[in-house]
Design a protein around this motif. Structure first.
Motif, PDB file in Angstrom:
ATOM      1  N   TYR A 140      19.204 -11.165  18.686  1.00 25.78           N
ATOM      2  CA  TYR A 140      20.208 -12.155  18.330  1.00 25.78           C
ATOM      3  C   TYR A 140      19.208 -13.120  17.245  1.00 25.78           C
ATOM      4  O   TYR A 140      19.872 -13.384  16.109  1.00 25.78           O
ATOM      5  CB  TYR A 140      20.797 -13.115  19.172  1.00 25.78           C
ATOM      6  CG  TYR A 140      21.407 -14.288  18.761  1.00 25.78           C
ATOM      7  CD1 TYR A 140      22.536 -14.365  18.198  1.00 25.78           C
ATOM      8  CD2 TYR A 140      20.598 -15.672  18.936  1.00 25.78           C
ATOM      9  CE1 TYR A 140      23.147 -15.387  17.706  1.00 25.78           C
ATOM     10  CE2 TYR A 140      21.279 -16.631  18.377  1.00 25.78           C
ATOM     11  CZ  TYR A 140      22.561 -16.638  17.926  1.00 25.78           C
ATOM     12  OH  TYR A 140      23.088 -18.142  17.483  1.00 25.78           O
ATOM     13  N   ARG A 141      18.118 -13.573  17.535  1.00 23.48           N
ATOM     14  CA  ARG A 141      17.479 -14.322  16.482  1.00 23.48           C
ATOM     15  C   ARG A 141      17.071 -13.767  15.563  1.00 23.48           C
ATOM     16  O   ARG A 141      17.106 -14.403  14.272  1.00 23.48           O
ATOM     17  CB  ARG A 141      16.132 -14.949  17.475  1.00 23.48           C
ATOM     18  CG  ARG A 141      16.320 -15.834  18.799  1.00 23.48           C
ATOM     19  CD  ARG A 141      15.242 -16.141  19.320  1.00 23.48           C
ATOM     20  NE  ARG A 141      15.393 -17.358  20.355  1.00 23.48           N
ATOM     21  CZ  ARG A 141      14.531 -17.516  21.284  1.00 23.48           C
ATOM     22  NH1 ARG A 141      13.662 -16.660  21.520  1.00 23.48           N
ATOM     23  NH2 ARG A 141      14.681 -18.467  22.229  1.00 23.48           N
ATOM     24  N   GLN A 142      16.541 -12.528  15.594  1.00 22.92           N
ATOM     25  CA  GLN A 142      15.926 -11.830  14.231  1.00 22.92           C
ATOM     26  C   GLN A 142      17.206 -11.159  13.325  1.00 22.92           C
ATOM     27  O   GLN A 142      17.087 -11.274  12.297  1.00 22.92           O
ATOM     28  CB  GLN A 142      15.280 -10.673  14.583  1.00 22.92           C
ATOM     29  CG  GLN A 142      13.971 -11.116  15.275  1.00 22.92           C
ATOM     30  CD  GLN A 142      13.276  -9.980  16.281  1.00 22.92           C
ATOM     31  OE1 GLN A 142      13.560  -8.908  15.836  1.00 22.92           O
ATOM     32  NE2 GLN A 142      12.386 -10.480  17.193  1.00 22.92           N
ATOM     33  N   GLU A 143      18.458 -10.813  13.869  1.00 24.31           N
ATOM     34  CA  GLU A 143      19.524 -10.148  13.159  1.00 24.31           C
ATOM     35  C   GLU A 143      20.557 -10.787  12.940  1.00 24.31           C
ATOM     36  O   GLU A 143      21.376 -10.897  11.897  1.00 24.31           O
ATOM     37  CB  GLU A 143      19.751  -8.639  13.993  1.00 24.31           C
ATOM     38  CG  GLU A 143      18.357  -8.076  13.938  1.00 24.31           C
ATOM     39  CD  GLU A 143      17.960  -7.309  12.504  1.00 24.31           C
ATOM     40  OE1 GLU A 143      18.485  -7.467  11.734  1.00 24.31           O
ATOM     41  OE2 GLU A 143      16.488  -7.230  12.674  1.00 24.31           O
ATOM     42  N   ARG A 145      21.589 -14.380  14.210  1.00 24.17           N
ATOM     43  CA  ARG A 145      21.422 -15.993  13.625  1.00 24.17           C
ATOM     44  C   ARG A 145      21.290 -16.062  12.260  1.00 24.17           C
ATOM     45  O   ARG A 145      21.806 -17.198  11.878  1.00 24.17           O
ATOM     46  CB  ARG A 145      20.286 -16.577  14.514  1.00 24.17           C
ATOM     47  CG  ARG A 145      20.408 -18.141  14.640  1.00 24.17           C
ATOM     48  CD  ARG A 145      19.191 -18.635  15.423  1.00 24.17           C
ATOM     49  NE  ARG A 145      18.022 -18.206  15.439  1.00 24.17           N
ATOM     50  CZ  ARG A 145      17.076 -18.552  16.126  1.00 24.17           C
ATOM     51  NH1 ARG A 145      17.235 -19.693  17.073  1.00 24.17           N
ATOM     52  NH2 ARG A 145      15.733 -18.250  15.736  1.00 24.17           N
ATOM     53  N   PRO A 146      20.333 -15.366  11.508  1.00 25.80           N
ATOM     54  CA  PRO A 146      20.318 -15.636  10.306  1.00 25.80           C
ATOM     55  C   PRO A 146      21.436 -15.322   9.210  1.00 25.80           C
ATOM     56  O   PRO A 146      21.951 -15.992   8.302  1.00 25.80           O
ATOM     57  CB  PRO A 146      18.984 -14.574   9.753  1.00 25.80           C
ATOM     58  CG  PRO A 146      18.260 -14.194  10.957  1.00 25.80           C
ATOM     59  CD  PRO A 146      19.318 -14.371  12.194  1.00 25.80           C
ATOM     60  N   GLN A 147      22.132 -14.488   9.834  1.00 23.90           N
ATOM     61  CA  GLN A 147      23.401 -14.141   9.112  1.00 23.90           C
ATOM     62  C   GLN A 147      24.620 -15.439   9.286  1.00 23.90           C
ATOM     63  O   GLN A 147      25.098 -15.807   8.193  1.00 23.90           O
ATOM     64  CB  GLN A 147      24.249 -12.959   9.792  1.00 23.90           C
ATOM     65  CG  GLN A 147      23.184 -11.646   9.501  1.00 23.90           C
ATOM     66  CD  GLN A 147      23.077 -11.121   8.109  1.00 23.90           C
ATOM     67  OE1 GLN A 147      23.856 -11.711   7.121  1.00 23.90           O
ATOM     68  NE2 GLN A 147      22.157 -10.551   7.857  1.00 23.90           N
ATOM     69  N   VAL A 148      24.753 -16.068  10.587  1.00 22.14           N
ATOM     70  CA  VAL A 148      25.595 -17.002  10.841  1.00 22.14           C
ATOM     71  C   VAL A 148      24.918 -18.249  10.151  1.00 22.14           C
ATOM     72  O   VAL A 148      25.790 -19.021   9.357  1.00 22.14           O
ATOM     73  CB  VAL A 148      25.495 -17.291  12.381  1.00 22.14           C
ATOM     74  CG1 VAL A 148      26.472 -18.401  12.621  1.00 22.14           C
ATOM     75  CG2 VAL A 148      25.977 -15.981  13.086  1.00 22.14           C
ATOM     76  N   ALA A 150      23.508 -18.368   7.525  1.00 23.11           N
ATOM     77  CA  ALA A 150      23.885 -18.059   5.928  1.00 23.11           C
ATOM     78  C   ALA A 150      25.114 -18.525   5.591  1.00 23.11           C
ATOM     79  O   ALA A 150      25.497 -18.274   4.245  1.00 23.11           O
ATOM     80  CB  ALA A 150      23.288 -16.836   5.394  1.00 23.11           C
ATOM     81  N   GLY A 151      25.925 -18.681   6.590  1.00 27.60           N
ATOM     82  CA  GLY A 151      27.487 -18.857   6.387  1.00 27.60           C
ATOM     83  C   GLY A 151      28.263 -17.653   6.209  1.00 27.60           C
ATOM     84  O   GLY A 151      29.283 -17.482   5.906  1.00 27.60           O
ATOM     85  N   ARG A 152      27.602 -16.251   6.915  1.00 34.26           N
ATOM     86  CA  ARG A 152      28.440 -15.060   6.910  1.00 34.26           C
ATOM     87  C   ARG A 152      29.160 -14.975   8.312  1.00 34.26           C
ATOM     88  O   ARG A 152      28.573 -15.204   9.329  1.00 34.26           O
ATOM     89  CB  ARG A 152      27.500 -13.860   6.653  1.00 34.26           C
ATOM     90  CG  ARG A 152      26.576 -13.936   5.459  1.00 34.26           C
ATOM     91  CD  ARG A 152      25.896 -12.470   5.437  1.00 34.26           C
ATOM     92  NE  ARG A 152      26.944 -11.713   5.039  1.00 34.26           N
ATOM     93  CZ  ARG A 152      26.687 -10.355   4.881  1.00 34.26           C
ATOM     94  NH1 ARG A 152      25.591 -10.020   5.525  1.00 34.26           N
ATOM     95  NH2 ARG A 152      27.545  -9.304   4.557  1.00 34.26           N
ATOM     96  N   ARG A 153      30.374 -15.105   8.194  1.00 39.40           N
ATOM     97  CA  ARG A 153      31.365 -14.984   9.418  1.00 39.40           C
ATOM     98  C   ARG A 153      31.107 -13.867  10.244  1.00 39.40           C
ATOM     99  O   ARG A 153      31.147 -12.823   9.681  1.00 39.40           O
ATOM    100  CB  ARG A 153      32.611 -15.343   8.989  1.00 39.40           C
ATOM    101  CG  ARG A 153      33.202 -16.753   8.333  1.00 39.40           C
ATOM    102  CD  ARG A 153      34.291 -16.958   7.452  1.00 39.40           C
ATOM    103  NE  ARG A 153      34.217 -15.715   6.572  1.00 39.40           N
ATOM    104  CZ  ARG A 153      35.218 -15.519   5.572  1.00 39.40           C
ATOM    105  NH1 ARG A 153      36.200 -16.232   5.672  1.00 39.40           N
ATOM    106  NH2 ARG A 153      35.131 -14.663   4.608  1.00 39.40           N
ATOM    107  N   THR A 154      30.571 -13.952  11.403  1.00 35.55           N
ATOM    108  CA  THR A 154      30.043 -12.826  12.143  1.00 35.55           C
ATOM    109  C   THR A 154      30.880 -12.541  13.485  1.00 35.55           C
ATOM    110  O   THR A 154      31.005 -13.479  14.113  1.00 35.55           O
ATOM    111  CB  THR A 154      28.478 -13.060  12.447  1.00 35.55           C
ATOM    112  OG1 THR A 154      27.966 -13.351  11.211  1.00 35.55           O
ATOM    113  CG2 THR A 154      27.966 -11.971  12.954  1.00 35.55           C
TER     114      THR A 154
END
Length: 212
Positions: A140-143, A145-148, A150-154
């Motif tokens: 979660y932390r590596q893959e 969380r960074p997407q979230v 960055a504003g990417r709705r996940t």
């Protein structure tokens, strides 16, 4: 305004759920009800105005099919999907494939409850919730969380226990608190984060099959 949204969804009812079996890393498919739950989950998110930029799921069929059915209802079947074993259900070891009542008769109701709900108890040959968290939280932390951030709705579609481990992390729950956490099939948890990465809002959405 950056939309830092993470939606967690447990898969729809599987044939093991229907028969009250421990699944773990077994790979049952969805039942007819499970399909209906997944479709309705997608519809409910669509009706609430949700759109996604990226999705994650496990290597197991019940989660992957739930995600595919949801994305079809959202009109996003072409969405980028990342699949990883880190999101798999916890390994139930010798319990996998057993009916829960049979397991209670074999080992005692108290012992089976500990294996199912506690943080540290390890079923024979399987994983505790703590061990599940050890593979899931770093992923979660590596893959994710960074997407979230960055504003990417996940969107994440996974399993009852893998999601319990993630909820424990996100909500800052203790080992005692997590005993009370349960997700229904196709239940949705919507997290929204502030600019510092803290949870700003959390919403739980249950699938409503009435009228479907």
């Amino acid at each position: 305004m950056t939309d830092r949204t993470l939606v967690l969804v447990r898969h729809g009812q599987s044939s093991d759920n229907e028969r009250d079996l421990f699944s773990g890393w077994r790979n049952p498919d969805l039942t007819g009800r499970g399909v209906a739950e997944a479709v309705q989950a997608g519809r409910q998110l669509r009706d609430l105005g949700f759109r996604f930029d990226l999705a994650f799921t496990s290597e197991l069929t019940r989660a992957q099919r739930t995600l595919a059915l949801m994305l079809a209802e959202l009109g996003q079947s072409a969405l980028a999907v990342r699949t990883d074993r880190a999101l798999n259900e916890r390994d139930y070891g010798e319990l996998a494939g057993l009916n829960k009542q049979e397991a209670r008769e074999r080992w005692s109701p108290q012992q089976v409850h500990l294996w199912r709900k506690s943080y540290a108890a390890v079923p024979p040959g399987g994983e505790s919730l703590a061990m599940t968290a050890e593979r899931l939280v770093p992923y979660y932390r590596q893959e994710i969380r960074p997407q979230v951030r960055a504003g990417r709705r996940t969107l994440v579609v996974a399993h009852g226990n893998s999601l319990r481990a993630l909820v424990m992390h996100l909500d800052g729950l203790s080992a005692q608190d997590v005993v009370e956490v349960h997700l229904a099939t196709s239940q949705m948890l919507v997290y929204r984060f502030d600019a510092q990465g803290a949870v700003a809002d959390k919403q739980s959405i249950l699938v409503d099959l009435r009228g479907t």
